[in-house]
Design an enzyme around this catalytic site. Structure first.
Site, PDB file in Angstrom:
ATOM      1  N   SER A  20       0.951  -1.273  -0.019  1.00 22.57           N
ATOM      2  CA  SER A  20      -0.059  -0.048   0.075  1.00 22.57           C
ATOM      3  C   SER A  20       0.717   1.223   0.147  1.00 22.57           C
ATOM      4  O   SER A  20       0.274   2.332  -0.071  1.00 22.57           O
ATOM      5  CB  SER A  20      -0.980   0.026   1.363  1.00 22.57           C
ATOM      6  OG  SER A  20      -0.151  -0.079   2.390  1.00 22.57           O
ATOM      7  N   ASN A 107      -1.710  -1.766  13.520  1.00 25.84           N
ATOM      8  CA  ASN A 107      -3.002  -1.525  13.531  1.00 25.84           C
ATOM      9  C   ASN A 107      -3.490  -0.249  14.375  1.00 25.84           C
ATOM     10  O   ASN A 107      -4.318   0.582  13.954  1.00 25.84           O
ATOM     11  CB  ASN A 107      -3.897  -2.600  14.057  1.00 25.84           C
ATOM     12  CG  ASN A 107      -3.867  -3.836  13.479  1.00 25.84           C
ATOM     13  OD1 ASN A 107      -3.110  -4.022  12.188  1.00 25.84           O
ATOM     14  ND2 ASN A 107      -4.123  -5.174  13.844  1.00 25.84           N
ATOM     15  N   THR A 152     -38.519  27.112 -10.157  1.00 29.23           N
ATOM     16  CA  THR A 152     -38.862  25.965  -9.471  1.00 29.23           C
ATOM     17  C   THR A 152     -39.313  25.066 -10.895  1.00 29.23           C
ATOM     18  O   THR A 152     -39.821  25.835 -11.786  1.00 29.23           O
ATOM     19  CB  THR A 152     -40.103  25.959  -8.706  1.00 29.23           C
ATOM     20  OG1 THR A 152     -41.357  26.425  -9.703  1.00 29.23           O
ATOM     21  CG2 THR A 152     -40.073  26.916  -7.391  1.00 29.23           C
ATOM     22  N   HIS A 153     -39.110  23.816 -10.754  1.00 27.62           N
ATOM     23  CA  HIS A 153     -39.330  22.775 -11.876  1.00 27.62           C
ATOM     24  C   HIS A 153     -38.527  23.610 -13.469  1.00 27.62           C
ATOM     25  O   HIS A 153     -38.836  23.355 -14.478  1.00 27.62           O
ATOM     26  CB  HIS A 153     -40.696  22.919 -12.467  1.00 27.62           C
ATOM     27  CG  HIS A 153     -41.535  22.709 -11.115  1.00 27.62           C
ATOM     28  ND1 HIS A 153     -41.711  21.309 -10.901  1.00 27.62           N
ATOM     29  CD2 HIS A 153     -42.135  23.161 -10.421  1.00 27.62           C
ATOM     30  CE1 HIS A 153     -42.907  21.256  -9.806  1.00 27.62           C
ATOM     31  NE2 HIS A 153     -42.786  22.493  -9.388  1.00 27.62           N
ATOM     32  N   SER A 274     -13.548  25.582 -27.851  1.00 30.21           N
ATOM     33  CA  SER A 274     -13.747  24.205 -28.483  1.00 30.21           C
ATOM     34  C   SER A 274     -12.690  24.165 -29.587  1.00 30.21           C
ATOM     35  O   SER A 274     -12.177  25.084 -30.150  1.00 30.21           O
ATOM     36  CB  SER A 274     -15.119  24.322 -29.233  1.00 30.21           C
ATOM     37  OG  SER A 274     -15.189  23.481 -30.336  1.00 30.21           O
ATOM     38  N   ASN A 282     -16.778  27.744 -22.830  1.00 28.46           N
ATOM     39  CA  ASN A 282     -17.525  26.581 -21.969  1.00 28.46           C
ATOM     40  C   ASN A 282     -17.283  26.673 -20.671  1.00 28.46           C
ATOM     41  O   ASN A 282     -16.090  26.818 -20.446  1.00 28.46           O
ATOM     42  CB  ASN A 282     -17.007  25.233 -22.592  1.00 28.46           C
ATOM     43  CG  ASN A 282     -17.450  24.718 -23.967  1.00 28.46           C
ATOM     44  OD1 ASN A 282     -18.413  25.445 -24.405  1.00 28.46           O
ATOM     45  ND2 ASN A 282     -16.649  24.141 -24.841  1.00 28.46           N
ATOM     46  N   TYR A 314      -9.387  -5.458  13.373  1.00 26.45           N
ATOM     47  CA  TYR A 314      -8.767  -5.191  11.991  1.00 26.45           C
ATOM     48  C   TYR A 314      -8.751  -6.309  11.068  1.00 26.45           C
ATOM     49  O   TYR A 314      -8.468  -7.515  11.403  1.00 26.45           O
ATOM     50  CB  TYR A 314      -7.203  -4.890  12.131  1.00 26.45           C
ATOM     51  CG  TYR A 314      -6.516  -4.364  11.155  1.00 26.45           C
ATOM     52  CD1 TYR A 314      -6.579  -3.179  10.661  1.00 26.45           C
ATOM     53  CD2 TYR A 314      -5.772  -5.481  10.385  1.00 26.45           C
ATOM     54  CE1 TYR A 314      -6.166  -2.938   9.356  1.00 26.45           C
ATOM     55  CE2 TYR A 314      -5.146  -5.134   9.383  1.00 26.45           C
ATOM     56  CZ  TYR A 314      -5.275  -3.807   8.676  1.00 26.45           C
ATOM     57  OH  TYR A 314      -4.751  -3.293   7.476  1.00 26.45           O
ATOM     58  N   GLN A 319      -7.240  -1.685   4.676  1.00 25.11           N
ATOM     59  CA  GLN A 319      -6.262  -1.072   3.975  1.00 25.11           C
ATOM     60  C   GLN A 319      -6.549  -0.421   2.503  1.00 25.11           C
ATOM     61  O   GLN A 319      -6.141   0.625   2.293  1.00 25.11           O
ATOM     62  CB  GLN A 319      -5.158  -2.056   3.278  1.00 25.11           C
ATOM     63  CG  GLN A 319      -3.934  -1.610   2.605  1.00 25.11           C
ATOM     64  CD  GLN A 319      -2.751  -2.451   2.412  1.00 25.11           C
ATOM     65  OE1 GLN A 319      -2.032  -2.863   3.411  1.00 25.11           O
ATOM     66  NE2 GLN A 319      -2.839  -2.663   1.274  1.00 25.11           N
ATOM     67  N   LYS A 322      -7.647   4.035   2.363  1.00 21.43           N
ATOM     68  CA  LYS A 322      -7.069   5.284   2.084  1.00 21.43           C
ATOM     69  C   LYS A 322      -7.320   5.831   0.576  1.00 21.43           C
ATOM     70  O   LYS A 322      -7.414   7.103   0.428  1.00 21.43           O
ATOM     71  CB  LYS A 322      -5.619   5.115   2.290  1.00 21.43           C
ATOM     72  CG  LYS A 322      -5.153   5.421   3.856  1.00 21.43           C
ATOM     73  CD  LYS A 322      -4.311   4.655   4.759  1.00 21.43           C
ATOM     74  CE  LYS A 322      -4.094   3.411   4.551  1.00 21.43           C
ATOM     75  NZ  LYS A 322      -4.671   2.442   5.526  1.00 21.43           N
TER      76      LYS A 322
HETATM   77  N1  ARG Z   1      -1.137  -0.942   5.409  1.00 14.83           N
HETATM   78  C1  ARG Z   1      -2.065  -1.450   6.605  1.00 14.83           C
HETATM   79  C2  ARG Z   1      -3.334  -0.609   6.378  1.00 14.83           C
HETATM   80  O1  ARG Z   1      -3.378   0.360   5.648  1.00 14.83           O
HETATM   81  C3  ARG Z   1      -1.637  -1.070   7.806  1.00 14.83           C
HETATM   82  C4  ARG Z   1      -1.946  -2.133   8.830  1.00 14.83           C
HETATM   83  C5  ARG Z   1      -1.411  -3.520   8.703  1.00 14.83           C
HETATM   84  N2  ARG Z   1      -1.793  -4.298   9.903  1.00 14.83           N
HETATM   85  C6  ARG Z   1      -1.771  -5.408   9.708  1.00 14.83           C
HETATM   86  N3  ARG Z   1      -2.079  -6.390  10.605  1.00 14.83           N
HETATM   87  N4  ARG Z   1      -1.382  -6.037   8.394  1.00 14.83           N
HETATM   88  O2  ARG Z   1      -4.329  -1.111   6.823  1.00 14.83           O
END
Ligand code: ARG
Length: 455
Positions: A20, A107, A152-153, A274, A282, A314, A319, A322
């Site tokens: 990640s 975690n 309205t509408h 354009s 635009n 967890y 993951q 994010k």
């Molecule tokens: N990269 C993981 C996440 O964003 C971090 C936590 C990982 N924890 C684990 N037990 N593998 O969730």
């Protein structure tokens, strides 16, 4: 990091599948801040010596500076931002680095980093909302007393002040800012010390860590602290709603910028041409914002769906939290900034707006009110005016140009003087002076109220 348990090297496909760091690297500042606070707690607990703490702190700051400068080498083999930084630290300073992860798990570490990051972002978004509100109020203030039709509408309904229309969005954005602030308040709890799930047998001063990191409180259940992402969902929900409001504003601007309406002039800097049609100008910014609202909704649905089936605590599924959050945060911050700039450079075409608002049909409701003042029950008044509208349309004349006999035949209340007064736009707006209605005095008062509230 877990080599003790394994005899075989991890599959390359798993490394690529599971990493990640290509996404979560941007948490590095918060990760480093959190690690320094954690190291200080380990120092206070006697796990680290003063010297070890100093080495850790200096090492982490050095890594942070390298990441800032773009010279740090990230490794996908080290999975995420947390392991990249920790392993770089240990490579640099040796044994003390290997002590940093005492009484901590990724975690609670990621729960901390994500909260720290979102607290900052929520604040920045809140500021961006205020800036957009200021731009809307500024545009309203540049056209005091300007009138346009309200719809309205998407049918012309009644005349309103341009400022009243813009301030409707300022109100919506105010509630959005409140939702973002609320979400920020609820994420303001420090999770470190929760460990992987059940805290640790090594007792750290969690309150001191919270204080160092500027949290107002610590989390009070270690399982909750590592398992939930409601704080991220809540912010995504607030951003989805904010996006909905900006998307409606976009739609108004797109309509107003069309030749059919012709109410708003956007600057050359904030419009595109354009490649084929030389005449085009635009309103792409508004279209893009309207389009990107789909992603704001999608990101919220994505995270809610990711979380809904997870047993405590967890799970690696988490993951996936994010990418969607980063996308919404980036999207909304960019949208807020460019909208504020675009509106600062925009102008109402007052003549066009006034001409459209001058349609006497927009004061048909006012005419019914005149009948009510003369003692006619409103439902009856509505019907009388409806018949007059139909009559005017059958003769293809404006409502206020029907001959006096027709008005008098409809009701003796509708004498020529009453009719003349009723169809004056200025008078009609001045009469709308109840709280929240768009009389010029009310709108002027609201504009100054917002000007001082948004200072
Ligand atoms: N990269 C993981 C996440 O964003 C971090 C936590 C990982 N924890 C684990 N037990 N593998 O969730």
């Amino acid at each position: 990091m877990w080599k003790g348990r394994f005899q075989e090297e991890q599959s390359d496909l798993l490394k690529a599948y599971g990493e990640s760091v290509s996404i979560d690297w941007r948490l590095y500042r918060h990760d480093i801040r959190g690690s320094i606070a954690h190291a200080r707690a380990l120092l206070r607990a006697g796990v680290l010596t003063g010297e070890e703490f100093t080495a850790i702190e200096a090492g982490l700051l050095e890594i942070g500076a390298e990441i800032d400068a773009g010279t740090f080498e990230w490794s996908r083999d080290l999975e995420d931002v947390h392991m990249n930084i920790e392993s770089a630290l240990t490579r640099r300073i040796g044994a003390p680095g290997a002590k940093l992860h005492t009484a901590r798990s990724r975690n609670d570490q990621v729960a901390l980093d994500f909260r720290l990051y979102l607290r900052d972002e929520a604040l920045a978004i809140w500021g961006g909302i205020r800036a957009l509100q200021r731009a809307l109020v500024g545009l309203a203030a540049r056209h005091p007393g300007a009138i346009l039709p309200g719809y309205t509408h998407l049918q012309r309904a009644q005349p309103v002040l341009f400022g009243h229309h813009l301030l409707a969005y300022v109100e919506m954005l105010e509630r959005d800012a409140g939702r973002v602030a609320d979400a920020r308040e609820r994420m303001d709890a420090m999770p470190l010390g929760s460990g992987a799930i059940a805290g640790s047998t090594i007792i750290l001063d969690r309150a001191a860590v919270a204080e160092e990191l500027g949290f107002s409180r610590v989390t009070t259940n270690s399982m909750d602290a590592v398992a939930d992402r409601d704080f991220a969902c809540e912010l995504l929900a607030a951003l989805a709603m904010l996006g909905m409001h900006i998307s409606r504003l976009s739609e108004d601007l797109i309509l107003w910028a069309s030749a059919e309406f012709g109410f708003i002039e956007l600057s050359d800097r904030h419009t595109t041409g354009s490649s084929l049609m030389p005449q085009k100008k635009n309103p792409d910014i508004a279209e893009l914002a309207r389009g990107r609202t789909g992603r704001l909704y999608g990101n919220l649905m994505s995270l809610l769906t990711t979380m809904k089936g997870l047993p405590l605590t967890y799970n690696r599924d988490m993951q996936e939290d994010k990418q969607v959050v980063f996308d919404s945060v980036d999207n909304i911050r960019a949208t807020l900034a460019i909208f504020a700039e675009m509106l600062d450079a925009a102008a109402l075409r007052e003549d066009r707006a006034l001409a459209a608002a001058g349609d006497p049909l927009l004061l048909a409701t006012d005419l019914a009110d005149r009948l009510v003042e003369g003692g006619v029950p409103f439902r009856e008044a509505h019907e009388i005016v409806g018949r007059l509208v139909a009559l005017a349309q059958s003769r293809n004349v404006p409502l206020n140009s029907l001959p006096a006999e027709d008005f008098l035949a409809a009701s003796p209340v509708l004498d020529p003087e009453t009719i003349r007064k009723n169809f004056q736009l200025k008078t009609a707006l001045e009469a709308r002076r109840s709280i929240g209605a768009p009389s010029p005095a009310n709108v002027a008062r609201e504009i100054s109220r917002w000007e001082s509230a948004l200072k």
